[in-house]
Design a protein around this motif. Structure first.
Motif, PDB file in Angstrom:
ATOM      1  N   TYR A  19       0.841  -1.195   0.000  1.00  0.00           N
ATOM      2  CA  TYR A  19       0.000   0.000   0.000  1.00  0.00           C
ATOM      3  C   TYR A  19       0.879   1.248   0.000  1.00  0.00           C
ATOM      4  CZ  TYR A  19      -4.050  -2.900   1.219  1.00  0.00           C
ATOM      5  OH  TYR A  19      -5.051  -3.841   1.210  1.00  0.00           O
ATOM      6  N   PRO A  20       0.527   2.246  -0.792  1.00  0.00           N
ATOM      7  CA  PRO A  20       1.333   3.471  -0.831  1.00  0.00           C
ATOM      8  C   PRO A  20       1.144   4.317   0.428  1.00  0.00           C
ATOM      9  CG  PRO A  20      -0.615   3.739  -2.184  1.00  0.00           C
ATOM     10  CD  PRO A  20      -0.605   2.299  -1.742  1.00  0.00           C
ATOM     11  N   ILE A  21       2.107   5.177   0.687  1.00  0.00           N
ATOM     12  CA  ILE A  21       2.016   6.156   1.766  1.00  0.00           C
ATOM     13  C   ILE A  21       1.694   7.502   1.131  1.00  0.00           C
ATOM     14  CG2 ILE A  21       3.262   7.351   3.596  1.00  0.00           C
ATOM     15  CD1 ILE A  21       4.976   4.837   3.930  1.00  0.00           C
ATOM     16  N   TYR A  22       0.600   8.117   1.550  1.00  0.00           N
ATOM     17  CA  TYR A  22       0.155   9.358   0.924  1.00  0.00           C
ATOM     18  C   TYR A  22       0.643  10.611   1.643  1.00  0.00           C
ATOM     19  CZ  TYR A  22      -3.241   6.213  -1.303  1.00  0.00           C
ATOM     20  OH  TYR A  22      -3.837   5.208  -1.993  1.00  0.00           O
ATOM     21  N   TRP A  23       0.641  10.578   2.966  1.00  0.00           N
ATOM     22  CA  TRP A  23       0.864  11.809   3.722  1.00  0.00           C
ATOM     23  C   TRP A  23       1.958  11.617   4.752  1.00  0.00           C
ATOM     24  CZ3 TRP A  23      -4.191   9.585   3.646  1.00  0.00           C
ATOM     25  CH2 TRP A  23      -5.004  10.093   2.619  1.00  0.00           C
ATOM     26  N   GLY A  24       2.496  12.741   5.187  1.00  0.00           N
ATOM     27  CA  GLY A  24       3.432  12.717   6.285  1.00  0.00           C
ATOM     28  C   GLY A  24       2.681  12.790   7.609  1.00  0.00           C
ATOM     29  N   GLU A  25       3.321  13.377   8.593  1.00  0.00           N
ATOM     30  CA  GLU A  25       2.708  13.440   9.917  1.00  0.00           C
ATOM     31  C   GLU A  25       1.525  14.404   9.915  1.00  0.00           C
ATOM     32  OE1 GLU A  25       4.104  15.298  14.128  1.00  0.00           O
ATOM     33  OE2 GLU A  25       5.353  13.662  13.337  1.00  0.00           O
ATOM     34  N   MET A  26       0.456  14.007  10.607  1.00  0.00           N
ATOM     35  CA  MET A  26      -0.692  14.884  10.789  1.00  0.00           C
ATOM     36  C   MET A  26      -1.325  14.590  12.139  1.00  0.00           C
ATOM     37  SD  MET A  26      -3.719  13.244   8.397  1.00  0.00           S
ATOM     38  CE  MET A  26      -2.728  13.056   6.932  1.00  0.00           C
ATOM     39  N   ARG A  27      -2.018  15.564  12.670  1.00  0.00           N
ATOM     40  CA  ARG A  27      -2.715  15.403  13.952  1.00  0.00           C
ATOM     41  C   ARG A  27      -4.217  15.379  13.665  1.00  0.00           C
ATOM     42  NH1 ARG A  27       0.347  15.934  18.373  1.00  0.00           N
ATOM     43  NH2 ARG A  27      -1.450  16.448  19.680  1.00  0.00           N
ATOM     44  N   ILE A  28      -4.855  14.263  14.024  1.00  0.00           N
ATOM     45  CA  ILE A  28      -6.272  14.077  13.746  1.00  0.00           C
ATOM     46  C   ILE A  28      -6.973  13.640  15.024  1.00  0.00           C
ATOM     47  CG2 ILE A  28      -5.931  13.524  11.308  1.00  0.00           C
ATOM     48  CD1 ILE A  28      -6.069  10.580  12.033  1.00  0.00           C
ATOM     49  N   PRO A  29      -8.295  13.770  15.091  1.00  0.00           N
ATOM     50  CA  PRO A  29      -9.017  13.311  16.285  1.00  0.00           C
ATOM     51  C   PRO A  29      -8.798  11.821  16.527  1.00  0.00           C
ATOM     52  CG  PRO A  29     -10.419  14.688  14.916  1.00  0.00           C
ATOM     53  CD  PRO A  29      -9.193  14.406  14.103  1.00  0.00           C
ATOM     54  N   GLY A  30      -8.684  11.452  17.796  1.00  0.00           N
ATOM     55  CA  GLY A  30      -8.422  10.067  18.146  1.00  0.00           C
ATOM     56  C   GLY A  30      -9.682   9.225  18.198  1.00  0.00           C
ATOM     57  N   SER A  31      -9.483   7.923  18.275  1.00  0.00           N
ATOM     58  CA  SER A  31     -10.574   6.965  18.375  1.00  0.00           C
ATOM     59  C   SER A  31     -10.103   5.776  19.195  1.00  0.00           C
ATOM     60  CB  SER A  31     -11.011   6.492  16.986  1.00  0.00           C
ATOM     61  OG  SER A  31      -9.967   5.773  16.366  1.00  0.00           O
ATOM     62  N   VAL A  32     -11.041   4.976  19.658  1.00  0.00           N
ATOM     63  CA  VAL A  32     -10.668   3.748  20.359  1.00  0.00           C
ATOM     64  C   VAL A  32      -9.853   2.846  19.434  1.00  0.00           C
ATOM     65  CG1 VAL A  32     -11.618   1.563  21.188  1.00  0.00           C
ATOM     66  CG2 VAL A  32     -12.452   3.698  22.131  1.00  0.00           C
ATOM     67  N   ALA A  33     -10.245   2.792  18.161  1.00  0.00           N
ATOM     68  CA  ALA A  33      -9.543   1.932  17.208  1.00  0.00           C
ATOM     69  C   ALA A  33      -8.074   2.335  17.072  1.00  0.00           C
ATOM     70  CB  ALA A  33     -10.236   1.987  15.854  1.00  0.00           C
ATOM     71  N   SER A  34      -7.809   3.639  16.996  1.00  0.00           N
ATOM     72  CA  SER A  34      -6.422   4.087  16.861  1.00  0.00           C
ATOM     73  C   SER A  34      -5.633   3.800  18.134  1.00  0.00           C
ATOM     74  CB  SER A  34      -6.370   5.575  16.525  1.00  0.00           C
ATOM     75  OG  SER A  34      -7.010   6.355  17.514  1.00  0.00           O
ATOM     76  N   LEU A  35      -6.244   4.010  19.303  1.00  0.00           N
ATOM     77  CA  LEU A  35      -5.562   3.713  20.559  1.00  0.00           C
ATOM     78  C   LEU A  35      -5.278   2.215  20.673  1.00  0.00           C
ATOM     79  CD1 LEU A  35      -4.480   4.587  23.311  1.00  0.00           C
ATOM     80  CD2 LEU A  35      -6.807   4.328  24.226  1.00  0.00           C
ATOM     81  N   LEU A  36      -6.233   1.392  20.260  1.00  0.00           N
ATOM     82  CA  LEU A  36      -6.038  -0.056  20.317  1.00  0.00           C
ATOM     83  C   LEU A  36      -4.841  -0.470  19.464  1.00  0.00           C
ATOM     84  CD1 LEU A  36      -6.942  -2.898  21.132  1.00  0.00           C
ATOM     85  CD2 LEU A  36      -8.542  -2.856  19.211  1.00  0.00           C
ATOM     86  N   GLU A  37      -4.729   0.083  18.266  1.00  0.00           N
ATOM     87  CA  GLU A  37      -3.603  -0.279  17.399  1.00  0.00           C
ATOM     88  C   GLU A  37      -2.278   0.138  18.015  1.00  0.00           C
ATOM     89  OE1 GLU A  37      -2.262   0.892  12.911  1.00  0.00           O
ATOM     90  OE2 GLU A  37      -4.246  -0.018  13.159  1.00  0.00           O
ATOM     91  N   ILE A  38      -2.253   1.322  18.620  1.00  0.00           N
ATOM     92  CA  ILE A  38      -1.022   1.793  19.271  1.00  0.00           C
ATOM     93  C   ILE A  38      -0.629   0.859  20.405  1.00  0.00           C
ATOM     94  CG2 ILE A  38      -0.058   3.625  20.720  1.00  0.00           C
ATOM     95  CD1 ILE A  38      -1.724   5.618  19.040  1.00  0.00           C
ATOM     96  N   ARG A  39      -1.575   0.526  21.275  1.00  0.00           N
ATOM     97  CA  ARG A  39      -1.265  -0.310  22.444  1.00  0.00           C
ATOM     98  C   ARG A  39      -0.903  -1.739  22.039  1.00  0.00           C
ATOM     99  NH1 ARG A  39      -0.343   3.886  24.318  1.00  0.00           N
ATOM    100  NH2 ARG A  39      -1.557   5.028  25.851  1.00  0.00           N
ATOM    101  N   LEU A  40      -1.562  -2.283  21.033  1.00  0.00           N
ATOM    102  CA  LEU A  40      -1.207  -3.619  20.566  1.00  0.00           C
ATOM    103  C   LEU A  40       0.201  -3.624  19.990  1.00  0.00           C
ATOM    104  CD1 LEU A  40      -4.543  -4.754  18.863  1.00  0.00           C
ATOM    105  CD2 LEU A  40      -3.574  -5.640  20.996  1.00  0.00           C
ATOM    106  N   GLY A  41       0.544  -2.584  19.241  1.00  0.00           N
ATOM    107  CA  GLY A  41       1.897  -2.492  18.699  1.00  0.00           C
ATOM    108  C   GLY A  41       2.932  -2.439  19.807  1.00  0.00           C
ATOM    109  N   GLU A  42       2.634  -1.689  20.871  1.00  0.00           N
ATOM    110  CA  GLU A  42       3.557  -1.616  22.004  1.00  0.00           C
ATOM    111  C   GLU A  42       3.733  -2.969  22.672  1.00  0.00           C
ATOM    112  OE1 GLU A  42       2.499   3.048  23.199  1.00  0.00           O
ATOM    113  OE2 GLU A  42       1.636   1.373  24.338  1.00  0.00           O
TER     114      GLU A  42
END
Length: 319
Positions: A174-197
């Motif tokens: 899959y291509p990478i479209y954008w660099g760093e950005m700050r967007i509203p968070g979600s449970v799904a995004s937090l779950l991915e972060i914690r699972l990665g950790e």
């Protein structure tokens, strides 16, 4: 009293076969590979595409509930008003929000798990920790998120996606479209972060929904999510009825757009933009890395507008 993560979820007897299989595996090296799919995106799910994809899986595949989360402790009822049936002179039914973990069998008989229901408003860290504990106990080896984001793209072109993962190798095609950005968070995004950790492979696909359809139903987006789920996991899931729904919906939208010269002009402009940065590869449904894709600021602003619209539709009590 502060709840422990494990207090938020109840394992049901139907989970015993997964617990037994994990015990027999004797550790991570003996696991056969169990996928957990989730669509817990809430207001971050444009056109409810992820939720519709999850509902479609449950409608078309054998399944049973193996765990229930305490939605009463996790969901703000004033932000997500449950439906009550009133008949004549009395209230009859109350449709409480649910967050449930299902064991599902794909079309080939392979088991996978589906976490489906309302996104928690409260106790995100404890909820994520509870899911992480289930991942460990049930022998899950990869976790896949399905959700959708509003984008300045036309409905008349192939549906595109943004992939994300805890390791680039999981989504290397899959291509990478954008660099760093700050967007509203979600449970799904937090779950991915914690699972990665925690060293667990977690990835997801965010389908791009035309911003002018973000508040409606868009079956083409749900169809695309399930097609990418198959590509990423090897699962075989039914999509034909969803494909038919997407085709019928496309006809309806075309007819509605054609009634307004202004709307027709907007779609035409989006088509020109899309075509300008679509990959030169024939039959490609992914955006080229060379084109003038929207900037990180534009994408963040689109998120903010979408979520602001959601807030206006579902005002919280007392605000």
């Amino acid at each position: 009293m502060t709840q422990r993560p494990e207090d938020l979820v109840e394992l049901l007897p139907a989970a015993d076969r997964f617990l037994a299989r994990e015990e027999a595996a004797g550790g991570p090296e003996g696991r056969r590979g169990l996928v957990l799919v989730h669509d817990i995106a809430g207001d971050f799910d444009a056109a409810h595409a992820g939720a519709l994809a999850g509902s479609h899986l449950l409608a078309g595949l054998p399944h049973e509930v193996i765990a229930r989360f305490d939605a009463d402790a996790l969901v703000d009822y004033r932000a997500h008003r449950p439906r009550v049936t009133f008949s004549g002179d009395r209230y009859e039914t109350f449709s409480a929000p649910e967050i449930q973990l299902y064991a599902v069998e794909d079309d080939g008989g392979s088991p996978f798990l589906l976490l489906h229901g309302t996104e928690p408003d409260f106790q995100w860290e404890r909820f994520v920790a509870a899911v992480g504990r289930l991942v460990e106990r049930l022998g899950v080896t990869s976790v896949v998120a399905l959700h959708a984001i509003p984008m300045p793209v036309p409905h008349t072109r192939p549906v595109t996606v943004t992939a994300h993962a805890t390791r680039r190798a999981l989504i290397e095609h899959y291509p990478i479209y954008w660099g760093e950005m700050r967007i509203p968070g979600s449970v799904a995004s937090l779950l991915e972060i914690r699972l990665g950790e925690a060293g667990v492979d977690a990835l997801g696909v965010a389908v791009h929904v035309p911003h002018y359809l973000a508040q409606a139903t868009y079956p083409a987006a749900s169809l695309t999510l399930l097609e990418h789920l198959e590509q990423l996991t090897g699962l075989h899931v039914p999509v034909e009825s969803l494909r038919e729904a997407a085709e019928a919906h496309r006809t309806e939208v075309d007819e509605q757009i054609a009634r307004s010269a202004e709307n027709t002009a907007v779609v035409a402009a989006l088509e020109q933009q899309y075509d300008a940065f679509t990959s030169a590869r024939e039959n490609s449904d992914l955006l080229s890395e060379e084109g003038a894709v929207p900037t990180a600021e534009e994408i963040g602003a689109e998120f903010e507008r979408f979520l602001a619209d959601q807030d206006r539709k579902h005002p919280r009590g007392g605000e």
